[in-house]
Design an enzyme around this catalytic site. Structure first.
Site, short mmCIF file in Angstrom:
data_model
loop_
_atom_site.label_atom_id
_atom_site.label_comp_id
_atom_site.label_asym_id
_atom_site.label_seq_id
_atom_site.Cartn_x
_atom_site.Cartn_y
_atom_site.Cartn_z
CB SER A 42 -0.91 -0.01 1.23
OG SER A 42 -1.49 1.24 1.46
N GLY A 43 0.58 2.14 -0.97
CA GLY A 43 1.28 3.41 -1.01
C GLY A 43 0.97 4.28 0.19
CG LEU A 44 -2.70 5.47 3.38
CD1 LEU A 44 -2.34 6.93 3.56
CD2 LEU A 44 -4.20 5.25 3.51
CG ASP A 54 -0.64 7.91 -0.64
OD1 ASP A 54 0.32 7.73 -1.41
OD2 ASP A 54 -1.76 7.37 -0.80
CG ASP A 81 -0.71 2.15 -4.32
OD1 ASP A 81 -0.78 2.65 -5.45
OD2 ASP A 81 -1.15 2.72 -3.30
CG ASP A 83 1.62 6.43 -5.77
OD1 ASP A 83 0.66 5.95 -5.15
OD2 ASP A 83 2.66 6.81 -5.22
CD GLU A 110 -3.43 6.87 -8.15
OE1 GLU A 110 -3.97 7.96 -7.90
OE2 GLU A 110 -3.12 6.03 -7.26
CE LYS A 116 -1.84 9.16 -4.97
NZ LYS A 116 -2.09 7.75 -4.61
CG ASN A 118 -4.90 8.89 0.11
OD1 ASN A 118 -6.08 9.03 0.42
ND2 ASN A 118 -4.29 7.73 0.20
CB SER A 119 -8.34 8.47 -3.75
OG SER A 119 -7.53 8.03 -4.81
NE ARG A 154 -6.28 4.23 -7.11
CZ ARG A 154 -5.72 4.40 -5.92
NH1 ARG A 154 -4.85 3.50 -5.48
NH2 ARG A 154 -6.01 5.43 -5.17
CG HIS A 185 -10.35 4.40 -5.58
ND1 HIS A 185 -10.85 3.66 -4.54
CD2 HIS A 185 -9.34 5.14 -5.05
CE1 HIS A 185 -10.17 3.93 -3.44
NE2 HIS A 185 -9.25 4.82 -3.73
#
Length: 307
Positions: A42-44, A54, A81, A83, A110, A116, A118-119, A154, A185
């Protein structure tokens, strides 16, 4: 069977693949022991344990090292992940080469601009042009040496507020470009948005969801809806943070650790996760082999080398 093949089979198989987020070899081992099918590097989580947002603050090399350490620690495949691919198409080519060599089973990129965000953070979520992202997908799939190495595209259109039509347009383009799976997502509080996408997208590749915000959905629900995999992307980290905060606060308050001992892992469990017994067994085995080798030299009458 190669981990790349295992991951591909998990995503395309008849059952919903359950993937757990991890940030370290230890958290990945806990996920594997909990019988998750695969691990999400996980990138986060990796950013969080480094103490940074992130938002592509960490370099590709830093994130790759974490993912490689995770992959080396567990028997299950790791989906990383990545990104937005750490830059342009040339960065993606380099990324795929390095991740594949490091034993990662697949990468997820993504369609947001680099760097980027974090979403789930309010801010700039500008999407990259479709042509640019299709270029990245084609580059990734043609760069890999193992045809089973998984490339996941993604889609962030719903996150960015671009709407369902744009999400579907991108999905069709990414599938046609050769993506092995799509991650759709959403940050809605319910699953209706991803369910609608699932109904409208009729492509032949599996769909992956990350139910961080629509957390009441069950694996049975997702299986019935026709998804290929679910990623619990950040729950191990969040659970660890909560537990550490509580334990540390109580130790500080009480001035002793005696009242937290029943709530924390015993050292034996830590040693087991570190594979200490295996280390000691190896040490004993190799020492015995060394003794046997030296004894054979003595029997043969050859002079032994001394320090």
């Amino acid at each position: 069977m190669a981990k790349t093949t295992v991951l591909r089979d998990l995503l395309t198989g008849p059952s919903l693949a359950r993937i757990i987020g991890a940030h370290s070899p230890l958290s990945a081992r806990l996920g594997a022991e909990a019988q998750f099918d695969a691990v999400w590097a996980s990138g986060l989580e990796i950013s969080a344990v480094a103490g940074v947002p992130d938002a592509n603050i960490l370099s590709m090399s830093q994130v790759l090292q974490s993912a490689a350490d995770i992959a080396a620690a567990v028997p299950v495949p790791v989906l990383a992940d990545c990104d937005s691919g750490f830059g342009n198409v040339n960065n993606v080519v380099d990324m795929v080469q390095r991740y594949e060599r490091a034993g990662i089973a697949g990468v997820c990129i993504e369609d947001k601009q680099f760097p980027k965000l974090n979403s789930f953070v309010s801010g700039n979520h500008d999407l990259t042009p479709v042509h640019d992202f299709v270029t990245k997908i084609i580059a990734a799939t043609q760069t890999r040496e193992d045809p089973d190495f998984v490339v996941v595209a993604r889609i962030e259109a719903l996150i960015a507020g671009a709407g369902m039509t744009e999400a579907l347009r991108r999905a069709e383009a990414y599938a046609a470009a050769g993506a092995d799976a799509l991650l759709i997502h959403s940050k809605k509080s319910g699953p209706d948005e991803v369910y609608e996408f699932r109904k409208l997208f009729d492509g032949p590749i599996p769909l992956i969801v990350v139910p961080t915000t629509y957390n009441t959905v069950t694996t049975k629900d997702l299986q019935t809806a026709g998804f290929g995999a679910v990623i619990y992307a950040n729950h191990a980290l969040r659970g660890a943070i909560e537990a550490m905060q509580q334990v540390l606060a109580q130790i500080h308050q009480d001035g002793t650790t005696q009242y937290v001992e029943s709530r924390i892992a015993p050292l034996k469990q830590v040693f087991d996760l570190q594979r200490v017994d295996a280390m000691l067994e190896n040490q004993t085995r190799y020492e015995k082999l060394a003794e046997a080798s030296l004894a054979q030299l003595e029997v043969s009458g050859r002079p032994q080398v001394t320090a």
